[in-house]
Design a protein around this motif. Structure first.
Motif, mmCIF file in Angstrom:
data_model
loop_
_atom_site.group_PDB
_atom_site.id
_atom_site.type_symbol
_atom_site.label_atom_id
_atom_site.label_comp_id
_atom_site.label_asym_id
_atom_site.label_seq_id
_atom_site.Cartn_x
_atom_site.Cartn_y
_atom_site.Cartn_z
ATOM 1 N N LYS A 134 60.032 6.302 13.085
ATOM 2 C CA LYS A 134 59.603 7.505 12.352
ATOM 3 C C LYS A 134 60.383 8.740 12.787
ATOM 4 C CE LYS A 134 56.312 6.963 9.308
ATOM 5 N NZ LYS A 134 56.318 7.616 7.989
ATOM 6 N N LYS A 139 60.162 10.086 15.707
ATOM 7 C CA LYS A 139 59.300 10.891 16.580
ATOM 8 C C LYS A 139 59.610 10.564 18.045
ATOM 9 C CE LYS A 139 55.454 11.126 13.295
ATOM 10 N NZ LYS A 139 55.320 12.589 13.207
ATOM 11 N N MET A 150 57.113 4.774 16.644
ATOM 12 C CA MET A 150 57.482 6.186 16.828
ATOM 13 C C MET A 150 58.988 6.382 16.613
ATOM 14 S SD MET A 150 54.920 8.186 17.750
ATOM 15 C CE MET A 150 53.423 8.390 18.671
ATOM 16 N N ASN A 155 55.744 2.596 20.565
ATOM 17 C CA ASN A 155 56.983 3.363 20.709
ATOM 18 C C ASN A 155 58.055 2.936 19.715
ATOM 19 O OD1 ASN A 155 56.154 5.236 22.543
ATOM 20 N ND2 ASN A 155 56.966 4.180 24.341
ATOM 21 N N THR A 179 59.208 9.165 21.629
ATOM 22 C CA THR A 179 58.387 8.061 22.141
ATOM 23 C C THR A 179 57.414 8.594 23.199
ATOM 24 O OG1 THR A 179 60.143 7.543 23.722
ATOM 25 C CG2 THR A 179 60.077 6.255 21.683
ATOM 26 N N THR A 180 56.322 7.865 23.384
ATOM 27 C CA THR A 180 55.302 8.314 24.331
ATOM 28 C C THR A 180 55.665 7.929 25.760
ATOM 29 O OG1 THR A 180 54.049 6.244 24.163
ATOM 30 C CG2 THR A 180 53.467 7.981 22.604
ATOM 31 N N ASN A 240 51.950 18.215 20.982
ATOM 32 C CA ASN A 240 52.006 16.816 21.373
ATOM 33 C C ASN A 240 50.595 16.341 21.674
ATOM 34 O OD1 ASN A 240 54.756 15.583 21.424
ATOM 35 N ND2 ASN A 240 55.168 17.576 22.347
ATOM 36 N N TYR A 285 47.440 9.957 23.119
ATOM 37 C CA TYR A 285 46.904 8.882 22.273
ATOM 38 C C TYR A 285 46.065 7.961 23.151
ATOM 39 C CZ TYR A 285 50.424 10.594 19.038
ATOM 40 O OH TYR A 285 51.172 11.399 18.218
ATOM 41 N N TRP A 327 49.942 8.719 10.069
ATOM 42 C CA TRP A 327 50.923 9.611 10.710
ATOM 43 C C TRP A 327 50.601 11.078 10.440
ATOM 44 C CZ3 TRP A 327 54.007 7.465 14.156
ATOM 45 C CH2 TRP A 327 54.319 6.097 14.035
#
Length: 384
Positions: A119, A121, A116, A113, A123-124, A95, A98, A87
């Protein structure tokens, strides 16, 4: 931050939050959606699930209230461990795009996700090929879950236009909208686990600014991501496809095959699953001479991504057993026990038994499944 700046990308983008409520209402009215999803939401009744869906007014609501609990239940049922590593390689100021190896049609990005989300963070946004949008409800669902569409079913003449449009969307999302994006390193899964980044993917990413390919790639702050499944529930389906293609080079998967692969991947047992983030590749691509020809540059960047993915795999006993079988050595004998070997042989027999095709070639099928588990070790050794 404004969610939309233009309607330029309406044909491929995820839903805007203003479209969520209407899309959910359409999904809940769709009998095919209900048939597909109802088994996943038990022990909740359809009425309870519908009420929860109807309470969502944004994509984040949908991911938090629907996708997250459903996925966690799936993780508990089909994995023994789900972990993310590296991480610290993400830059809080930027950003990232990935770029990962591709094992499972649905779960690679879905699991990412969840990690993510856990964490804290964002999500993508997820790249998904239009070949998988088999039913209208699937397209609605994935766009509700922050997916954007990669157009593959276009003519050769339209391909450049579609690729440029996609490139602009990804740059717009990462750089201007400050949203992380996930994309697989190649079209379709590497069915033998010999993961290689397609140069055509990188070419697409530079179409946003094709006269300055290094700048176009640097803009995206690319982080290679290694995904490792201890067990691949679709390994026998991939082996079956290898034999069908060997015996008939014109063999093509049907929509029914895609659905079988999706369901088997989702519901099958995966053991331990690890996601490991590599280092951002910007320092390495900055080092290229300014006059490096574009095609040579893209080949070198593909190699950088591959090596970073190979370096960061996780390995489990079956991977080491498989590599030693492939290479006819005992190089990794210290990494597994006699019981691990017996379990691997038993596993191979179980998976091969599931394959039902004419003139079934068990020796070939066994070899192919062994390669799926051993090739990751082979590629890792190339880097080390």
């Amino acid at each position: 931050m404004m969610e939309t700046t233009t309607n330029l990308f309406d044909d491929i983008r995820p839903l805007h939050d203003s479209e969520v409520a209407e899309t959910i209402a359409l999904l809940l009215d769709d009998l095919y959606f209900r048939r597909a999803v109802e088994p996943f939401v038990k022990p909740f009744t359809w009425e309870q699930f519908s009420a929860a869906m109807s309470s969502c007014n944004s994509k984040q609501d949908f991911q938090r209230n629907i996708i997250y609990p459903v996925m966690h239940k799936l993780i508990d049922r089909t994995t023994t461990e789900m972990k993310g590593y590296g991480w610290e390689n993400g830059d809080e100021q930027h950003n990232h795009l990935y770029v990962s190896n591709h094992r499972d049609i649905v779960l690679d990005a879905a699991f990412l996700n969840i990690l993510m989300f856990d964490k804290g963070k964002p999500t993508t946004e997820i790249a998904i090929g239009d070949n998988l949008l088999i039913y209208p409800w699937i397209e609605k669902l994935v766009r509700l879950n922050k997916s954007f569409v990669v157009k593959r079913g276009v003519s050769v003449r339209q391909m450049l236009e579609a690729s440029t449009h996609l490139s602009r969307y990804i740059h717009h999302t990462v750089f201007e909208r400050a949203q992380p994006v996930w994309i697989a390193q190649r079209e379709g899964r590497a069915k033998d686990s010999n993961d290689k980044t397609q140069v055509s993917l990188l070419k697409m990413l530079t179409l946003h600014d094709s006269t300055h390919p290094v700048d176009a790639l640097k803009h995206l702050q690319i982080i290679p991501l290694s995904i490792s499944y201890e067990l691949d529930p679709c390994d026998y389906l991939k082996a079956k496809e290898f034999q069908l293609k060997r015996d008939n080079p014109t063999h093509k998967k049907s929509n029914a095959d895609d659905i079988e692969n999706m369901l088997t991947g989702i519901m099958g047992f995966k053991g331990r699953v690890h996601f490991r983030f590599g280092s951002c590749i910007n320092p390495l691509i900055e080092a290229f001479p300014a006059d490096t020809p574009r095609n040579e540059l893209l080949e070198k960047v593909a190699d950088i991504i591959d090596k970073e993915i190979y370096r960061n795999y996780s390995f489990f006993p079956f991977n080491y057993v498989a590599y030693d079988r492939m290479s006819n050595t005992n190089r990794f004998a210290s990494e597994y026990t006699a019981e691990d070997e017996q379990n691997f042989d038993k596993y191979l027999r179980t998976q091969i038994k599931k394959i039902d095709i004419p003139e079934k070639d068990e020796t070939f099928l066994r070899k192919k499944i062994i390669e799926m588990y051993g090739n990751t070790v082979k590629n890792n050794l190339r880097v080390l």
